[in-house]
Each structure stands twice: as structure tokens, then as C-alpha cells.
Design a protein around this motif. Structure first.
Motif, PDB file in Angstrom:
ATOM      1  N   GLU A  18     -48.235 -36.788-104.831  1.00 46.69           N
ATOM      2  CA  GLU A  18     -48.022 -38.184-104.488  1.00 46.69           C
ATOM      3  C   GLU A  18     -48.650 -39.080-105.550  1.00 46.69           C
ATOM      4  O   GLU A  18     -49.731 -38.782-106.058  1.00 46.69           O
ATOM      5  N   PRO A  19     -47.984 -40.187-105.904  1.00 46.44           N
ATOM      6  CA  PRO A  19     -48.550 -41.062-106.942  1.00 46.44           C
ATOM      7  C   PRO A  19     -49.788 -41.824-106.493  1.00 46.44           C
ATOM      8  O   PRO A  19     -50.567 -42.277-107.324  1.00 46.44           O
ATOM      9  N   GLU A  20     -49.979 -41.976-105.193  1.00 48.78           N
ATOM     10  CA  GLU A  20     -51.125 -42.735-104.682  1.00 48.78           C
ATOM     11  C   GLU A  20     -51.959 -41.860-103.759  1.00 48.78           C
ATOM     12  O   GLU A  20     -51.438 -40.968-103.094  1.00 48.78           O
ATOM     13  N   ALA A  33     -53.678 -45.306-107.577  1.00 48.54           N
ATOM     14  CA  ALA A  33     -53.011 -44.359-108.469  1.00 48.54           C
ATOM     15  C   ALA A  33     -53.639 -44.481-109.847  1.00 48.54           C
ATOM     16  O   ALA A  33     -53.661 -45.579-110.415  1.00 48.54           O
ATOM     17  N   ARG A  59     -45.368 -51.313-101.304  1.00 47.72           N
ATOM     18  CA  ARG A  59     -45.725 -49.951-101.708  1.00 47.72           C
ATOM     19  C   ARG A  59     -44.820 -49.483-102.840  1.00 47.72           C
ATOM     20  O   ARG A  59     -45.274 -48.851-103.810  1.00 47.72           O
ATOM     21  N   ARG A  63     -45.873 -48.298-106.714  1.00 51.10           N
ATOM     22  CA  ARG A  63     -45.492 -47.002-107.286  1.00 51.10           C
ATOM     23  C   ARG A  63     -44.723 -47.170-108.590  1.00 51.10           C
ATOM     24  O   ARG A  63     -44.879 -46.347-109.510  1.00 51.10           O
ATOM     25  N   SER A  64     -43.889 -48.181-108.691  1.00 53.82           N
ATOM     26  CA  SER A  64     -43.152 -48.385-109.938  1.00 53.82           C
ATOM     27  C   SER A  64     -44.093 -48.796-111.064  1.00 53.82           C
ATOM     28  O   SER A  64     -43.903 -48.399-112.220  1.00 53.82           O
ATOM     29  N   ASP A 361     -46.771 -45.813 -95.134  1.00 54.23           N
ATOM     30  CA  ASP A 361     -47.192 -45.057 -96.312  1.00 54.23           C
ATOM     31  C   ASP A 361     -46.644 -43.641 -96.343  1.00 54.23           C
ATOM     32  O   ASP A 361     -46.964 -42.886 -97.274  1.00 54.23           O
TER      33      ASP A 361
END
Length: 624
Positions: A18-20, A33, A59, A63-64, A361
């Protein structure tokens, strides 16, 4: 997804990092992240109802930005989401600005950021502008900011008249000295602080430097643009055409893809790479307060949940599983779920609030569809029960509101580990295969007056003739209303002759298993027709029969809105839930004690169970 294939899907999901990750610091809850560049980006969300709407899209923006190489942090302000409440004597606005400064320090220490970018949305943009005046911010992106706190209060006061209403559309009486907006409360201190809030007029710190680059998106930003240009900043300004779709409806909110892409490019452009990427913190995400401790973690098929309990929780005590209402993040409408969980913990009861796939999330749904009323959401509940069972072995009560009430009922039917369910304003109990859920939801929230009833009104026909309402829309709506009436008639017939697939038949099987259902409605709620359709009358002579069928009488509360927004109404719900927990605990204790001893009575049985350590003394107290 069937239960048989769930472990395989969970294993596949576990292989994808997961990125976060969830983080906690200074009583704040957030998602971090690590990045490969020297730049850190802090996302300052908006407040209350608007953030509830924007949560999933916000969110996605984080992430982007992380995917572009910048360390990112998004956090819950004090008194919002899963963070701790503001310190006594500190107003919510000052606490939020302090939290932004703490977030900047976190990005520098944990993310190794040499440059800081603040990205703020709506009131969060206004707060970010205020925090930036203290210096240490290289770039500032303000998305639809409020020029002053008074401007925010004016708009929220208008929104409150539309959002906070009783089932008959009568506005809720606002709490004295406070403002209720979409079930979220702004207290007297917050209102006073907002009335004074004016970032352009606030004195900057003597050593502070204005952000070198500023992005302003939205209407009525000329004054702020002029302010930053006067400080020597390079200002880019533009519209925010898709704002309404982002912050006005938590169920059908859509991400402004083009606008957020521009924000990402502004935040990440020119970021220099680090010699060595920063590492994510490894400490568990834990926050504690008076009488409660919480830990946020991932589990199951990409799910996120927060386990809350007393510091000395007994593993054999009862527990509560909260399911999402609509697409509301796990903290709940008006942050009620977070507050209720912490209140339960203070009374010795553990709970788990979690986001189903496609909500908050948690991971996206495999089909990309609407997560509300989805049949495979039962698999998410099972995964949540597994996670809860790793900490608690006592009886579990599931609680859900509206569409969450539907999921809680379906979960009770499918999962024997659940002892009882508290269903608050459930809209329905069963769905016909192939139901167009989105159309059903939009029709339900169209209002309580059907088109057939409106057709009797002269003004309705004048609006058709004037072109305000299309005739085709009316015909389709009448067809849906007709089908709904036919469905109600069929359900009444099914109730008279309960078969294996009927709601009555399902409830009968639940009662034979020992499970119980507590139904709670706001008087006049739109879910009450489904109660009458599937289970019959809840008043008069039929009330006692229905109570025996469910295990509890149906509770109908006058003067309460759909979301139980007012504190007094939440107190009533807490009392109901506490009674169900007490009954579940007593039933479990009686089952543990040999039958020859149980004849002495439930009270004596409880004392003996406590003496033997089967359940903690006072696990469900009477402090309600």
C-alpha cells in the motif's frame, strides 16, 4: 466473492504494498507515504460534512502525489476523524492550525523533506494559509478557500437548513450557541474563532517568508491573489468547476480528476531527488485518551479498521462491530462512531469500526461498483470479525444505520459469531436480485412524497407544462412507484406465508439460533414502510408479537433525525446499545455455567462468572 475464495484474495492483496500507512503522533491520526524526492506535501482537508464527502477523492489525490515521488501526509484535525479531541481550553481552529504545523514537522523528521508544500481544501485551505504565515512553506495550493471565517460560517449556516432536518423535512433546532452542519457540531469556541479568522489580515511571523509559489483555484479568490502577489509570491489562479460534485454528497461524490491532476503537477513540479528514499515508520498506529486506546491497522482483503477498547480490556467481554452507513468513512456521520466507540471503551467495551471495500481508507472494490447494498460486503464483515476475534472472544453485537442497517441484518443472518444486531433506520431488509441500487437510492432520497401524490397538486402540472420537469422523468418515476407498490404487496403475501427466503423466515431462524434484533427508528423515517411490509405493524396488539419475533420491541423515537445528530439522541442510542450488550453478555454467561447452577438466576450467574474470571466485573456498566 465467496467465503471459500476469500483467503486467496486476501493473500493476493497482501502482496501489493500500500502506498500509505496509518501513523499517529501528538494525538493526531494520519496517513503517510514516504517519497523519493526532497519535497513533502501535507494535505489539509476541509471540515466536517464536506470532508466526509471528499474523503475518498482526497485519499486519491494523496496517492497520486505520492506516486509522483513526494512524501505525503494527510491527517485528521483534533476533534475530527480518528484524532484525539482538542486540548481543554483550545478552540478547534487554533488546534487545527497547530496540527498543520505538527504535520510539517513530521514530514521533515520522518519524510526527510527539505521543501514543504501545503495543499488545502475549502476551510482546510484557509487554515493552511494561516499556518503558512508562520514560514517554512515553499508552495501553497488553496482549493476553493474561504477568504474569511465569516464567509465559511455564512455558507455553512445555509447548508445546515438543507442538511439537518427531521424526516418530515422540518429543520432541526440548532443547539444553543452552536452550529450543526450535516450532523457535525461547531461549538461556541469554534464559532468565535471562525468569526475572527482572516488569513490576509493576520500578522506574519517576523522571520517568516511568504510561499514562493501559490496556486489558487475557485471563485472569489482575487483578494487572496492580490495579497500573495503583494508579498512577492508567484500566483497562479484558475477555476474549480467540479467543486460541487466533490463536497455536496457523501454517497455520490466524484473526484475532480482534471483539477486534482493540476494540483499534483503544481505540488510535485521540480522536486529534486533524494540520495536515499525515506523509510516508512514501523511503529503501530496507536492513540490513547481518557479510558480508551485505539489501533488502526489493515486486515483482510485490503480493509482498514480501528480497534478501540479500554486499556485493560478483558478478552471475554462483549464487543461491538460498527459497519459503514452509506459511503461514510468509519468515523461516522458527525464523527458519531468514533465518539460512541470511545464512550463504550470507557465503560469496558471493545469495538471495531472499519471501512468496507470502496469506502474510506480500504481498497477499491474489484468490480469498481457502488459499495452500498453490495452482496459481497458480507465477506468484508467476516474479515472484520476475524480481526476482532484476534483480540476479543466474547459475544459481538453489530450496529449499522440506514444502508449499514441492511448490511448488519444480512451479516447477522450469515454469520453465527454475531449475537445480536442494532439496526438504526434501516431502509430495507432484503433486495431482489438485479435491483438497480443506485436508482433505488436516488429515488429513496428524492423525498417522502411520491410522484403519484405530487400529481394531485396543481403546481406539479404547471412545472411540467413550464418545462421544469420532463414528462419522461415522471413516467419512469411512476413506473418505479408502481413496481414498489407491487413489491410491497408481494412482501405482505410472503409475510403471511413465511417461506425459507422470506424476511420473517430468516428472523425465525435467527431467533432459534438465539440471536436478537433491536430495531430503532426516527418517527416518520423513510425505512418504516419496509418494516410494515416485511414484519407487519409495530403498534397495538401486534407490537407484542413483533417483539417476540425479534427479541426486542421496536423503538420509534419522536423528534429525532435520520442520523441521530443531536447529543441527546446519541445518548438514547448509547443506552439502547448498552442494554443489548448487557443482554448478550448475560446470555453468554448463562451458557457457560452448568445448567444445574443456572437455576439460581441471571444476577447470581453473573457474579459467579465474574468470580471465575469468565467476564470482567462491570464489563458493561450502567453508566448510561
Amino acid at each position: 466473492m465467496s467465503q471459500t475464495h476469500a483467503p486467496r484474495a486476501q493473500a493476493a492483496d497482501a502482496r501489493r504494498p500500500e502506498p500509505e500507512i496509518p501513523v499517529a503522533f501528538e494525538g493526531l491520526h494520519g496517513w503517510f507515504a514516504p517519497g523519493s524526492s526532497r519535497r513533502g506535501v501535507l494535505l489539509c482537508g476541509t471540515y466536517g460534512f464536506e470532508q466526509l464527502c471528499a474523503y475518498r477523492a482526497w485519499r486519491g489525490l494523496a496517492r497520486s502525489i505520492a506516486a509522483a515521488g513526494c512524501a505525503t501526509l494527510r491527517l485528521d484535525y483534533p476533534g475530527q476523524g480518528d484524532s484525539r479531541d482538542a486540548s481543554p481550553g483550545e478552540d478547534a481552529i487554533a488546534a487545527s492550525v497547530r496540527a498543520i504545523r505538527q504535520g510539517i514537522a513530521f514530514l521533515r523528521a520522518e519524510g526527510g523533506a527539505d521543501e514543504i508544500v501545503l495543499v488545502g481544501l475549502r476551510l482546510g485551505a484557509t487554515l493552511a494559509a494561516l499556518a503558512a504565515r508562520e514560514g517554512g512553506v515553499e508552495r501553497l495550493a488553496l482549493l476553493a478557500p474561504f477568504a474569511t471565517g465569516k464567509a465559511y460560517l455564512r455558507e455553512m449556516t445555509m447548508q445546515a437548513r438543507l442538511l439537518d432536518v427531521l424526516p418530515d423535512r422540518t429543520p432541526i433546532a440548532q443547539p444553543p450557541g452552536s452550529l450543526l452542519v450535516g450532523s457535525f457540531h461547531l461549538g461556541p469556541d469554534a464559532l468565535a474563532a471562525l468569526a475572527r479568522l482572516d488569513p490576509a489580515a493576520e500578522p506574519a511571523a517576523e522571520s517568516a517568508a511568504a510561499p514562493a509559489r501559490v496556486l489558487l483555484l475557485g471563485a472569489r479568490t482575487d483578494a487572496l491573489a492580490g495579497h500573495y502577489r503583494s508579498l512577492g509570491g508567484a500566483v497562479e489562479a484558475g477555476p474549480f468547476p467540479d467543486l460541487t460534485q466533490l463536497v455536496s454528497d457523501p454517497l455520490f461524490a466524484t473526484a475532480p480528476e482534471a483539477t486534482f491532476a493540476a494540483v499534483r503537477d503544481f505540488a510535485c513540479a521540480g522536486a529534486l531527488p533524494r540520495s536515499m528514499p525515506a523509510r516508512a515508520p514501523r511503529a503501530p498506529c496507536r492513540i490513547a485518551g481518557a479510558g480508551w486506546t485505539e489501533e488502526t491497522a489493515r486486515f483482510g482483503p485490503g480493509l482498514v479498521g480501528t480497534l478501540c477498547g479500554p486499556p485493560d480490556a478483558h478478552p471475554a467481554g462483549p464487543a461491538v462491530l460498527f459497519v459503514n452507513s452509506g459511503r461514510n468513512v468509519r468515523s461516522g456521520q458527525g464523527r458519531q462512531t468514533t465518539r460512541l466507540a470511545r464512550r463504550l471503551a470507557a465503560d469496558g467495551v471493545a469495538s471495531l469500526r472499519f471501512d468496507a471495500r470502496g469506502i474510506g481508507d480500504s481498497a477499491d472494490r474489484p468490480d469498481g461498483g457502488l459499495p452500498v447494498y453490495a452482496a459481497d460486503a458480507i465477506d468484508d464483515v467476516r474479515a472484520a470479525l476475524d480481526h476482532l476475534a484476534s483480540r476479543q472472544a466474547g459475544p459481538v453485537v453489530v450496529l449499522g444505520t440506514c444502508s449499514g442497517g441492511y448490511l448488519a441484518f444480512r451479516a447477522l443472518c450469515a454469520e453465527a459469531r454475531l449475537a445480536a444486531a442494532v439496526l438504526v433506520n434501516p431502509y430495507c431488509f432484503a433486495l431482489k436480485p438485479g435491483t438497480d441500487v443506485e436508482a433505488m437510492i436516488r429515488d429513496a432520497f428524492r423525498g417522502t412524497v411520491s410522484y403519484a401524490e405530487r400529481a394531485r397538486q396543481g403546481r406539479f402540472w404547471r412545472r411540467i407544462l413550464g418545462g421544469e420537469i420532463r414528462l419522461g422523468t415522471v413516467v419512469r418515476a411512476l413506473w418505479r412507484d408502481g413496481r414498489a407498490m407491487a413489491a410491497r404487496g408481494a412482501a405482505r403475501l410472503a409475510r403471511a406465508l413465511p417461506g425459507r427466503g422470506s424476511v420473517v423466515g430468516e428472523i425465525a431462524r435467527l431467533r432459534r439460533r438465539g440471536a436478537r434484533i433491536r430495531l430503532v427508528y426516527s418517527a416518520g423515517d423513510m425505512g418504516m414502510p419496509a418494516l410494515r411490509t416485511h414484519l407487519g405493524a409495530h403498534t397495538g396488539r401486534a407490537a407484542a408479537r413483533l417483539a417476540r419475533r425479534l427479541g426486542y420491541p421496536v423503538t420509534v423515537l419522536e423528534g429525532v433525525d435520520h442520523s441521530f445528530s443531536l447529543p441527546a439522541d446519541q445518548d438514547r442510542l448509547f443506552a439502547i446499545l448498552t442494554q443489548v450488550l448487557r443482554d448478550a453478555a448475560d446470555t453468554t454467561e448463562r451458557a457457560r455455567i452448568p445448567a444445574r447452577r443456572s437455576a439460581r438466576g441471571p444476577a447470581d450467574a453473573r457474579q459467579r462468572a465474574e468470580a471465575q474470571g469468565a467476564v470482567p466485573a462491570g464489563a458493561v456498566s450502567a453508566r448510561i
